[in-house]
Design an enzyme around this catalytic site. Structure first.
Site, PDB file in Angstrom:
ATOM      1  N   SER A 265       0.581  -1.809  -0.559  1.00 51.26           N
ATOM      2  CA  SER A 265      -0.714  -2.206  -0.006  1.00 51.26           C
ATOM      3  C   SER A 265      -0.695  -1.970   1.492  1.00 51.26           C
ATOM      4  CB  SER A 265      -0.987  -3.685  -0.285  1.00 51.26           C
ATOM      5  OG  SER A 265      -2.136  -4.137   0.413  1.00 51.26           O
TER       6      SER A 265
ATOM      7  N   TYR B 121       1.369 -12.714   0.238  1.00 53.88           N
ATOM      8  CA  TYR B 121       1.113 -11.403  -0.360  1.00 53.88           C
ATOM      9  C   TYR B 121       1.653 -10.281   0.531  1.00 53.88           C
ATOM     10  CZ  TYR B 121      -1.400  -7.455  -2.385  1.00 53.88           C
ATOM     11  OH  TYR B 121      -1.729  -6.244  -2.959  1.00 53.88           O
TER      12      TYR B 121
END
Length: 269
Positions: A149, A162
């Protein structure tokens, strides 16, 4: 020819995808099927997964298989890899897409959820990569694609846990790439910004994040097409949208400005 370059043509090649029941994993499965690949879909939700692989069969005119797997449980990963290798054929491409996130500040974060996030996003990816790569190494051919990501490059508020998992994925993948290259195995990391998928059904408790970023969110089908197109190449990273790579470089060169932007203009959570 370097082993992974043989995979430019996916016709009849086995592509194993985790998190294939929805979102990016589902779209990557369809794009691989369009190239004639034999898709192996892995996910916890077997009913939805069966629908995805049925669609893959219609698209490819080839076989496709569904395996119920929780990637947080290493024994399940090992069993499915051995089952595929012994009963279906050699895994040529591995796409590690399984993962989840939750937008919440670190001081409010349930650490039981944090531990599970690391087991799924990081350790599950590591176990799957190892078990599959051991077979790829024997054949000196293979491609591993780890869906990371942009959060693994630029951290923002409410993404502390995250982002930590995705920073870990990038570190692991970068070293793994160097270790496996002499064995004919490529390792690509994909670093997308927000993608319009059901990932945010869990990650965004407010339900408004995708609306707040509007046109900045990515189309999962287009992202998946770019991912599959990269198979068989020596590309090391795929950053989407491409301007985020520039943003990352600026973040490293001007960290104070980067913190200002990440905590302000870019913070839509």
């Amino acid at each position: 020819m370097v082993g992974y370059k043989e995979l430019k043509n996916l016709q009849g090649r086995i592509v194993l995808i985790t998190g294939a029941s929805s979102g990016m994993g589902e779209q990557i499965a369809y794009q691989a099927a369009k190239k004639g690949a034999i898709v192996i879909g892995c996910a916890r939700r077997i009913e939805k997964l069966e629908e995805v692989v049925a669609t893959c069969r219609r698209i490819s005119g080839n076989d496709a298989y569904a395996f119920q797997v929780d990637v947080s449980i290493p024994n399940q990963i090992e069993r499915v890899v051995e089952k595929v290798e012994s009963s279906i054929g050699p895994i040529d491409v591995l796409v590690n897409d399984a993962g989840f996130g939750l937008m919440k500040e670190a001081l409010d974060f349930d650490m039981a959820i944090a531990e599970r996030m690391f087991r799924v996003n990081v350790l599950g990816l590591m176990y799957m990569s190892k078990y599959v790569a051991l077979h790829m190494a024997e054949r000196r051919r293979g491609a591993i694609i780890n869906i990371a990501s942009i959060a693994g490059k630029i951290a923002t508020p409410k993404a502390s846990v995250y982002s930590a998992t995705k920073f870990a994925v990038l570190g692991y993948s970068n070293a793994l790439r160097l270790e496996l290259k002499p064995l004919g195995i490529s390792v690509l990391t994909v670093n997308p910004g927000p993608v319009r998928t059901d990932f945010f059904d869990i990650a965004d408790e407010s339900g408004h994040y995708l609306d707040s970023i509007g046109a900045l969110s990515l189309n999962p089908e287009i992202v998946a097409e770019k991912v599959v197109k990269s198979i068989g190449t020596s590309r090391r990273e795929l950053n989407l949208p491409e301007y985020m790579q520039l943003a990352h470089h600026l973040y490293e060169l001007c960290p104070r400005l980067g913190d200002y932007l990440a905590g302000g203009i870019f913070n839509k959570k």
